[in-house]
Design a protein around this motif. Structure first.
Motif, PDB file in Angstrom:
ATOM      1  N   SER A 148      -8.296-126.357 150.870  1.00 18.62           N
ATOM      2  CA  SER A 148      -7.043-127.285 151.420  1.00 18.62           C
ATOM      3  C   SER A 148      -7.856-128.469 152.194  1.00 18.62           C
ATOM      4  N   TYR A 149      -9.102-127.619 152.721  1.00 17.70           N
ATOM      5  CA  TYR A 149     -10.116-128.792 153.668  1.00 17.70           C
ATOM      6  C   TYR A 149     -10.784-129.861 152.570  1.00 17.70           C
ATOM      7  N   THR A 150     -11.052-129.379 152.170  1.00 21.52           N
ATOM      8  CA  THR A 150     -11.728-130.404 150.507  1.00 21.52           C
ATOM      9  C   THR A 150     -11.124-131.459 150.320  1.00 21.52           C
ATOM     10  N   ILE A 151      -9.530-130.797 149.843  1.00 19.19           N
ATOM     11  CA  ILE A 151      -8.714-131.825 149.253  1.00 19.19           C
ATOM     12  C   ILE A 151      -8.465-132.922 149.807  1.00 19.19           C
ATOM     13  N   ALA A 152      -7.897-132.733 151.446  1.00 20.10           N
ATOM     14  CA  ALA A 152      -7.467-133.317 152.350  1.00 20.10           C
ATOM     15  C   ALA A 152      -8.755-134.512 152.822  1.00 20.10           C
ATOM     16  N   PHE A 153      -9.918-134.028 152.376  1.00 22.80           N
ATOM     17  CA  PHE A 153     -10.856-134.459 152.864  1.00 22.80           C
ATOM     18  C   PHE A 153     -11.052-135.688 151.967  1.00 22.80           C
ATOM     19  N   VAL A 154     -10.603-135.639 150.534  1.00 26.73           N
ATOM     20  CA  VAL A 154     -11.144-136.532 149.433  1.00 26.73           C
ATOM     21  C   VAL A 154      -9.752-137.399 149.692  1.00 26.73           C
ATOM     22  N   PHE A 155      -8.835-136.671 149.053  1.00 28.11           N
ATOM     23  CA  PHE A 155      -7.462-137.975 149.312  1.00 28.11           C
ATOM     24  C   PHE A 155      -7.074-138.898 150.289  1.00 28.11           C
ATOM     25  N   SER A 156      -7.527-138.440 151.880  1.00 29.40           N
ATOM     26  CA  SER A 156      -7.279-139.483 152.825  1.00 29.40           C
ATOM     27  C   SER A 156      -8.197-140.520 153.209  1.00 29.40           C
ATOM     28  N   ASN A 157      -9.761-140.417 152.462  1.00 30.99           N
ATOM     29  CA  ASN A 157     -11.599-141.122 151.998  1.00 30.99           C
ATOM     30  C   ASN A 157     -11.031-141.392 150.159  1.00 30.99           C
ATOM     31  N   ILE A 158     -10.142-141.751 149.454  1.00 33.03           N
ATOM     32  CA  ILE A 158     -10.450-141.787 147.980  1.00 33.03           C
ATOM     33  C   ILE A 158     -10.226-142.956 148.271  1.00 33.03           C
ATOM     34  N   ASP A 159     -10.072-144.266 148.858  1.00 32.29           N
ATOM     35  CA  ASP A 159     -10.745-145.526 149.146  1.00 32.29           C
ATOM     36  C   ASP A 159     -11.745-145.229 148.851  1.00 32.29           C
ATOM     37  N   PHE A 160     -13.059-144.809 150.118  1.00 28.71           N
ATOM     38  CA  PHE A 160     -14.044-144.707 150.169  1.00 28.71           C
ATOM     39  C   PHE A 160     -15.097-143.708 148.300  1.00 28.71           C
ATOM     40  N   PHE A 161     -14.212-143.242 148.075  1.00 30.61           N
ATOM     41  CA  PHE A 161     -14.786-142.278 146.848  1.00 30.61           C
ATOM     42  C   PHE A 161     -14.516-143.283 146.173  1.00 30.61           C
ATOM     43  N   VAL A 162     -13.671-144.317 145.268  1.00 29.94           N
ATOM     44  CA  VAL A 162     -13.672-144.744 144.396  1.00 29.94           C
ATOM     45  C   VAL A 162     -14.727-146.342 144.543  1.00 29.94           C
ATOM     46  N   LYS A 163     -14.998-146.996 146.160  1.00 32.03           N
ATOM     47  CA  LYS A 163     -15.498-147.502 145.561  1.00 32.03           C
ATOM     48  C   LYS A 163     -17.115-147.086 145.025  1.00 32.03           C
ATOM     49  N   LYS A 164     -17.895-145.932 145.605  1.00 30.78           N
ATOM     50  CA  LYS A 164     -18.754-145.492 145.265  1.00 30.78           C
ATOM     51  C   LYS A 164     -18.603-145.387 144.131  1.00 30.78           C
ATOM     52  N   ILE A 165     -17.662-145.038 143.074  1.00 30.40           N
ATOM     53  CA  ILE A 165     -17.836-144.708 141.635  1.00 30.40           C
ATOM     54  C   ILE A 165     -18.520-146.319 141.245  1.00 30.40           C
ATOM     55  N   ASN A 166     -16.720-146.955 141.637  1.00 30.72           N
ATOM     56  CA  ASN A 166     -17.092-148.341 141.241  1.00 30.72           C
ATOM     57  C   ASN A 166     -18.738-148.366 141.294  1.00 30.72           C
ATOM     58  N   THR A 167     -19.627-148.904 142.246  1.00 27.06           N
ATOM     59  CA  THR A 167     -20.385-149.169 142.588  1.00 27.06           C
ATOM     60  C   THR A 167     -21.938-148.310 141.627  1.00 27.06           C
ATOM     61  N   MET A 168     -21.818-147.238 141.801  1.00 30.61           N
ATOM     62  CA  MET A 168     -22.216-146.751 140.920  1.00 30.61           C
ATOM     63  C   MET A 168     -22.708-146.365 139.068  1.00 30.61           C
ATOM     64  N   LYS A 169     -20.961-147.336 138.995  1.00 32.42           N
ATOM     65  CA  LYS A 169     -21.047-147.456 137.100  1.00 32.42           C
ATOM     66  C   LYS A 169     -21.844-149.005 137.064  1.00 32.42           C
ATOM     67  N   THR A 170     -21.239-149.618 138.385  1.00 26.67           N
ATOM     68  CA  THR A 170     -22.490-151.183 137.680  1.00 26.67           C
ATOM     69  C   THR A 170     -23.749-151.275 137.469  1.00 26.67           C
ATOM     70  N   THR A 171     -24.555-149.843 138.625  1.00 26.19           N
ATOM     71  CA  THR A 171     -25.583-150.338 138.585  1.00 26.19           C
ATOM     72  C   THR A 171     -26.383-150.147 137.423  1.00 26.19           C
ATOM     73  N   VAL A 172     -25.196-148.287 137.324  1.00 26.67           N
ATOM     74  CA  VAL A 172     -26.639-147.896 136.002  1.00 26.67           C
ATOM     75  C   VAL A 172     -25.445-149.013 134.092  1.00 26.67           C
TER      76      VAL A 172
END
Length: 152
Positions: A128-152
């Motif tokens: 529950s803690y992990t799910i709450a953390f990820v979904f409350s900070n989802i914009d951070f994780f999406v931006k991180k994934i997009n920057t990882m895709k552009t660098t690869v």
């Protein structure tokens, strides 16, 4: 050529879809009419310039974003755009959860049946803690994934 014929040819040219084959009559006219050929060339250059992204450097600070929002919507109240939950609270909560787990694991006066139940409750809390953390900070994780895709 005469302007009436040029207007008809330009209208036919402008009715064409992008990438569509230019009819022979239009091509023939463009071959011999310098004015129409120049107009078509200028339109192609303008289309190329308009399809490129704008290269205007805009500093992305909170004040510039708020000014843009006020320009778009004069009723914008200037609500704080910052995330009200800080990372400090997440870290403190996680550390406390792990400490409680260690306290219960190392206390040996608990029966085996209760030990399994408490372990399942702690597993549910971690999930529950992990799910709450990820979904409350989802914009951070999406931006991180997009920057990882552009660098690869």
């Amino acid at each position: 050529m005469n302007s009436k014929k040029c207007n008809e040819i330009m209208d036919r040219y402008l009715e064409l879809d992008k990438g569509e084959r230019i009819p022979f009559e239009v091509t023939f006219h463009l071959l011999f009419c310098r004015k129409c050929r120049r107009d078509v060339r200028l339109m192609a250059q303008a289309e190329k310039l308009l399809s490129e992204p704008l290269k205007i450097p805009v500093p992305l600070t909170d004040t510039t974003i708020e000014n843009i929002l006020r320009t778009i919507d004069p009723a914008f109240s200037g609500i704080s755009l910052k995330n009200p939950i800080s990372m400090k609270n997440w870290i403190i909560g996680g550390v406390l959860m792990v400490l409680f787990m260690f306290v219960f694991v190392f206390s040996r006066n608990i029966s085996r049946n209760l030990d399994v139940a408490i372990s399942l409750v702690f597993a549910g809390c971690v999930i529950s803690y992990t799910i709450a953390f990820v979904f409350s900070n989802i914009d951070f994780f999406v931006k991180k994934i997009n920057t990882m895709k552009t660098t690869v």
